[in-house]
Design an enzyme around this catalytic site. Structure first.
Site, short mmCIF file in Angstrom:
data_model
loop_
_atom_site.label_atom_id
_atom_site.label_comp_id
_atom_site.label_asym_id
_atom_site.label_seq_id
_atom_site.Cartn_x
_atom_site.Cartn_y
_atom_site.Cartn_z
N ASP A 14 1.66 -3.77 -0.35
CA ASP A 14 2.86 -3.71 0.49
C ASP A 14 3.79 -2.58 0.02
O ASP A 14 3.83 -2.27 -1.17
CB ASP A 14 3.58 -5.07 0.41
CG ASP A 14 4.48 -5.30 1.60
OD1 ASP A 14 4.55 -4.44 2.50
OD2 ASP A 14 5.14 -6.36 1.63
N ASN A 62 -0.34 -7.43 12.16
CA ASN A 62 -0.14 -5.97 12.14
C ASN A 62 -0.50 -5.29 13.46
O ASN A 62 -0.09 -4.16 13.71
CB ASN A 62 -0.94 -5.31 11.00
CG ASN A 62 -0.35 -5.54 9.62
OD1 ASN A 62 -1.05 -5.51 8.63
ND2 ASN A 62 0.97 -5.77 9.55
C1 FPP Z 1 1.69 -2.32 3.81
O1 FPP Z 1 2.73 -1.40 3.78
C2 FPP Z 1 0.40 -1.66 3.97
C3 FPP Z 1 -0.41 -1.76 5.05
C4 FPP Z 1 -0.10 -2.58 6.22
C5 FPP Z 1 -1.65 -1.00 5.11
C6 FPP Z 1 -2.42 -0.91 3.86
C7 FPP Z 1 -3.58 -0.07 4.05
C8 FPP Z 1 -3.93 0.95 3.23
C9 FPP Z 1 -3.26 1.31 1.97
C10 FPP Z 1 -5.15 1.71 3.54
C11 FPP Z 1 -6.26 0.91 2.96
C12 FPP Z 1 -7.47 1.65 2.87
C13 FPP Z 1 -8.64 1.13 2.49
C14 FPP Z 1 -9.75 2.05 2.29
C15 FPP Z 1 -8.83 -0.32 2.21
P1 FPP Z 1 3.83 -1.45 4.90
O2 FPP Z 1 3.50 -0.44 5.93
O3 FPP Z 1 3.97 -2.84 5.39
O4 FPP Z 1 5.09 -1.01 4.09
P2 FPP Z 1 6.59 -1.43 4.36
O5 FPP Z 1 6.68 -2.89 4.09
O6 FPP Z 1 7.32 -0.61 3.37
O7 FPP Z 1 6.89 -1.05 5.77
#
Ligand code: FPP
Length: 232
Positions: A14, A62
């Site tokens: 996150d 999501n």
């Molecule tokens: C949360 O941060 C992250 C995600 C929803 C996506 C995570 C995915 C990746 C890091 C790519 C994964 C790749 C592989 C190969 C498994 P957020 O966007 O919710 O952050 P925020 O809470 O700050 O908005």
């Protein structure tokens, strides 16, 4: 005394968006940087002898994010996986994708299937990517499957039997669940499977979560007293 290593570590990654915003970048840049953390953590987990590493990459919820971010994330996941596949095979990483795959679309699903097939021989560590996953969805699909297989009724079904209908069938429950970015909740993740999991929360944002942070979490886990509801 030897350090206690969790057999299964799971991570709610996150804080990608906040990491990017704090640097005046677009949110998606945070996801790009987050992939570097995935690479580092897979390596660290394999080095430590963790058998299963699971990552919550995309929840059922999501899908409600802006369309551009969703398609960017899907493309990023498929391209990262394709880029890493050679090194996964070399390092003995077996990849498994779990979730509501029907929602992913044929193109993405086919790419993921190919990755699973090509890494199926990996013996060192299993990397589980939860995609289009939610805990309640998992429990409900398990109930439906169990009911369909048992027209006589479910009264004899045990907890062990039920676990076999979840998408995580055959995978041990997580010993340690890490959530980054300061949020302290389960967010509809492994609801059934995390009954006795140890939780470690860190304020570090996912793009900044690298090997040193992973080791810190393992150390915190090693100091925990796990009783599974019993008296010692
Ligand atoms: C949360 O941060 C992250 C995600 C929803 C996506 C995570 C995915 C990746 C890091 C790519 C994964 C790749 C592989 C190969 C498994 P957020 O966007 O919710 O952050 P925020 O809470 O700050 O908005």
């Amino acid at each position: 005394m030897e350090k206690r290593i969790p057999r299964h570590v799971s991570i709610i990654m996150d804080g990608n968006g906040r990491w990017a915003q704090a640097r005046g970048k677009r949110r998606v840049q945070g996801h790009v940087e987050g992939v570097e953390s995935v690479r580092a953590v897979v390596e660290a987990a394999a080095e430590e002898g963790v058998e299963y590493l699971s990552l919550y990459a995309f929840s059922e919820e999501n899908w409600t994010r802006p369309k551009e971010e969703v398609s960017f994330l899907m493309d990023l996941m498929v391209s990262s996986i394709e880029k890493e596949i050679g090194s996964f095979i070399e390092k003995g990483v077996k990849c498994v994708v779990l979730g509501n795959r029907a929602r992913l679309g044929e193109k993405i699903d086919a790419a993921l299937r190919s990755m699973e097939e090509r890494t199926a021989g990996g013996k060192r560590i299993t990397l589980i990517v939860f995609l289009s996953y939610s805990g309640r969805w998992d429990i409900l699909q398990a109930v439906k499957k169990a009911a369909a297989e048992h027209p006589e009724g479910l009264s004899a079904l045990t907890q062990e039997d039920f676990s076999e209908y979840l998408v995580t069938a055959g995978i041990p429950d997580p010993d340690l669940l890490i959530r980054t970015s300061g949020e302290q909740r389960i967010s509809n993740y492994l609801l059934w499977q995390s009954a006795y999991t140890e939780f470690v929360f860190t304020d570090v944002l996912w793009p900044d979560f690298r090997k040193a942070e992973f080791h810190k979490a393992l150390e915190e886990y090693a100091g925990r007293d796990r009783r599974f509801g019993k008296v010692k």
